[in-house]
Design an enzyme around this catalytic site. Structure first.
Site, mmCIF file in Angstrom:
data_model
loop_
_atom_site.group_PDB
_atom_site.id
_atom_site.type_symbol
_atom_site.label_atom_id
_atom_site.label_comp_id
_atom_site.label_asym_id
_atom_site.label_seq_id
_atom_site.Cartn_x
_atom_site.Cartn_y
_atom_site.Cartn_z
ATOM 1 C CE LYS A 29 -0.557 0.153 5.015
ATOM 2 N NZ LYS A 29 0.284 1.436 5.301
ATOM 3 C CB THR A 30 3.934 2.482 1.922
ATOM 4 O OG1 THR A 30 3.318 2.186 3.316
ATOM 5 C CG2 THR A 30 4.784 3.723 1.742
ATOM 6 C CG ASP A 214 -0.974 4.800 4.867
ATOM 7 O OD1 ASP A 214 -1.474 3.949 4.344
ATOM 8 O OD2 ASP A 214 0.249 4.977 5.392
ATOM 9 C CD GLU A 215 -2.173 1.723 7.739
ATOM 10 O OE1 GLU A 215 -3.521 1.056 7.675
ATOM 11 O OE2 GLU A 215 -1.449 1.274 8.058
ATOM 12 C CD GLN A 245 -3.747 -4.648 7.894
ATOM 13 O OE1 GLN A 245 -2.736 -4.534 8.770
ATOM 14 N NE2 GLN A 245 -3.626 -4.503 6.649
ATOM 15 N NE ARG A 592 1.025 -6.856 11.101
ATOM 16 C CZ ARG A 592 0.646 -6.394 9.862
ATOM 17 N NH1 ARG A 592 1.557 -5.321 9.698
ATOM 18 N NH2 ARG A 592 -0.370 -6.444 9.323
#
Length: 709
Positions: A29-30, A214-215, A245, A592
């Site tokens: 995503k980044t 973002d997020e 998330q 993670r």
């Protein structure tokens, strides 16, 4: 662009207008946000100064800035990339005067807020209910994150709410008098600027014509309004997030912001990123199976082109100690580099047994979320002085350091000064300026107050032109702070002096990095979080909560405490909403892991001071499916029994200074002994800092070495 997969490329080259990118864990995503901004600049000819990208952590923001600048090949690309709170601070520093507040405001941290609230509760009339300061602050914070205020036209539901409503104006008026804001205000006041001042809104809409979030699943109502107001004139809102998330409802995040994106922005394009570049196939299959049980999701299934990978393991230990011992022994036996390992848990209290087990195995570790460096007393003292140089109305800082080091201004004198300030409706420092003529105070107190004011005024003038390091060195010398710390009767004065030196080192780093002085330094410190202090290159295993692990990744992850009541946390769920968030939290923890994932649970555990022998394995294990898990057998107590036991210490050898090992507490030094034979007791100070009186017959001590020197 040729390295992007098909779904990533479609998102990066989306037409103008609102777009939602559903980016699963580890799907890049980044990278999509950075490539989108690069595409706008390099392919569409957009000036980088028209780009805005907002995220949630300083770590994520720093990574985005570094990657964007590197790809453009210039040091300062012109785009604004940072956190929501940093952006709010950026706007308020320029336009706070439109809200009738000074631009030189101070940002109060948790301790400052607590101090202010305690005073407001103390000053409440008798008819109001006595409440907890922390609970009052939480009530206020929930409203502010929702961009809401107490409803004055509706009666309170009970006496508790009536008290909270009374505290609302008192608390905010106290902040205003101090020229201060709290963390939530950085968002709430930014919303007020954008909604109540069209000229300010128009200016930033023209400046930032392409808004990237973002997020997005973590946005609260205030953050949603900031994004909406900035983008409503041009419609260019590029939101990237993952509803699976969303784990921060307790701090105001609203999952409906991402679930309702298409409803809020009818012309929005929706893109799904499902190819995972982080985890192995077994890890993804287990995580997918778990989160598929949630109903409130837009839906996606992560996959990877990498078909190999070791199965996800499940360790069912006898108790919490055996669980911790298994984790430590497994790390050692598999020769996993500590820096590649994370041990995740639902609550901070679960870390103690893990820490003890790792110490016994000699495995270096760091705990994220313990006492933060910038929360240490010495650091907060110094920061209070520095804050006063920028904002002389900061009464909380005056209260903290007026008699640090001791100046002879006692509690009675401070109470008198507080009364004057309240009568005159002015700052404490203003009262201190006139204190020399007050004969009701002792001469020593008047003289000390005058010297304090002179010190602050002198250093405030110096701060306007001086670099940070010489300013701090001058401050420490003039108040002789090192001598004050060294003279403390506490045994840890040496470590406290090291804290002072470490803080000075951080100031030197700020100066060497081209920092713009004291104001910028204080802003950076105010916006720091636990994870910002974490160094991923440190050769140590990382211990943290599942919440703190969000956005990070590790080669090997141990997720402990998978039991009903711990994960999911709590026993009675009023609605599926709470249970679904706990499931998402478990999903975040699992994803993670890059190479291996080990899930752990215990049949017995000490919780809240009571041993519970009827622990039930988490329902999440059942939802993942036992067929996707392979058993990992704990060494635990069984292994401990099979190993030859070290002989108990000979009572005659337990001398003062002898180094010993205790089965639960680890190694330590004998401070003194008393009694003989079966009644022999030894007082031991353990390496953990814990001191305990041990009945040697009941808890044998193994002598590690002779008298410690």
């Amino acid at each position: 662009m040729t390295r992007l997969n098909e779904q990533q490329l479609a998102a990066v080259t989306a037409p103008e207008g609102p777009a939602l990118v559903l980016a699963g864990a580890g799907s890049g995503k980044t990278r999509v946000i950075i490539e989108r901004m690069l595409w706008l600049v390099q392919e569409r000819g957009v000036d980088a100064r028209h780009l805005l990208a907002l995220t949630f952590t300083n770590k994520a923001a720093g990574e985005m800035r570094e990657r964007f600048a590197r790809r453009l090949g210039i040091e300062r690309p012109g785009a604004w990339l940072g956190t929501f709170h940093a952006f709010g601070l950026f706007l308020l520093r320029r336009d706070m005067d439109r809200l009738g507040r000074p631009k030189t405001f101070t940002i109060f941290d948790d301790a400052d807020q607590l101090s202010v609230m305690k005073k407001q509760i103390k000053d409440l009339p008798e008819r109001f209910e006595r409440v907890s300061p922390r609970e009052a602050l939480s009530w206020l914070s929930r409203l502010k994150q929702s961009a809401d205020t107490p409803q004055g036209n509706t009666p309170p539901v009970d006496e508790l709410e009536e008290t909270y409503r009374e505290l609302w104006p008192r608390y905010h008026e106290a902040l205003k008098r101090a020229g201060a804001v709290d963390f939530d205000d950085l968002l709430v006041l930014t919303v007020r600027l954008l909604e109540d001042h069209p000229e300010v809104r128009d200016r930033y809409q023209r400046r930032y014509r392409y808004v990237h979030i973002d997020e997005y699943q973590d946005t609260n109502r205030a953050q949603y309004l900031i994004a909406r107001r900035l983008s409503e004139a041009h419609g260019n809102l590029f939101a990237v997030g993952d509803e699976d998330q969303s784990i921060y409802s307790w701090r105001g995040a609203d999952i409906n912001n991402i679930l309702d994106f298409a409803k809020d922005f009818p012309d929005a394009k929706v893109y799904r990123l499902e190819q995972n570049y982080r985890s192995t196939k077994p890890i993804l299959e287990a995580a997918n199976a778990l989160v598929a049980n949630n109903l409130n999701r837009l839906g996606k299934t992560l996959w990877t082109s990498e078909q190999s990978g070791e199965p996800v393991r499940l360790c069912l230990a006898e108790d919490g100690e055996a669980e911790a011992q298994f984790v430590a022994e497994d790390i050692a036996e598999r020769e996993r580099p500590p820096r590649d390992v994370a041990i995740l848990y639902r609550t901070n209290g679960q870390s103690r047994l893990i820490e003890e087990a790792l110490r016994r195995k000699g495995i270096h570790y760091v705990v994220i979320g313990g006492t933060k460096f910038y929360s240490r007393k010495e650091v907060k003292d110094i920061l209070a002085y520095l804050r006063l140089l920028v904002n002389p109305k900061d009464d909380e800082s005056v209260r903290r350091v007026l008699n640090v080091p001791p100046r002879g201004i006692g509690g009675a004198s401070l109470d008198r000064i507080e009364e004057y300030a309240q009568l005159r409706q002015c700052a404490l420092l203003d009262v201190l300026r006139d204190i020399e003529t007050d004969t009701s105070l002792q001469g020593r107190a008047r003289e000390a107050a005058a010297k304090f004011v002179h010190l602050i005024d002198d250093l405030a003038l110096q701060a306007k032109t001086s670099a940070l390091t010489p300013l701090l060195e001058d401050l420490l010398a003039r108040i002789d702070y090192r001598a004050f710390v060294a003279a403390s009767d506490e045994k840890d004065s040496r470590s406290r002096l090291e804290v002072v030196d470490e803080f000075l080192a951080s100031c030197k780093q700020h100066d060497q990095a081209g920092g713009q002085g004291l104001t910028e330094f204080l802003q950076e410190r105010a916006l720091m979080t636990d994870v910002d202090d974490w160094n991923p290159d440190e050769p140590a295993a990382t211990l943290m909560t599942c919440h703190a692990a969000k956005g990070l990744e590790f080669a090997h992850v141990y997720l402990i405490g998978l039991e009903e009541g711990l994960l999911p946390f709590g026993s009675d769920f009023d609605s599926d909403t709470d249970l679904e968030e706990e499931r998402r939290l478990c999903y975040v923890a699992m994803t993670r892991a890059r190479q291996s994932l080990t899930l752990c649970a215990a049949r017995s555990r000490l919780l809240y001071g009571k041993t519970r022998d009827d622990r039930e394995v988490s329902r999440f294990i059942r939802e993942i499916g036992r067929d996707r898990l392979v058993p990992a057998h704990p060494g635990g107590r069984k292994a401990a029994k099979q190993r030859p036991q070290a002989p108990a210490a000979d009572p005659g050898q337990l001398k003062i200074g002898t180094r010993v090992r205790h089965a639960a507490f680890g190694t330590g030094i004998v401070q003194f002994t008393s009694g003989t034979g079966d009644k022999l007791k030894a007082r031991v100070r353990f390496d953990t800092g814990k001191t305990a009186m041990i009945m040697v017959k009941m808890a044998p001590l193994e002598i590690v070495e002779g008298k410690h020197r």
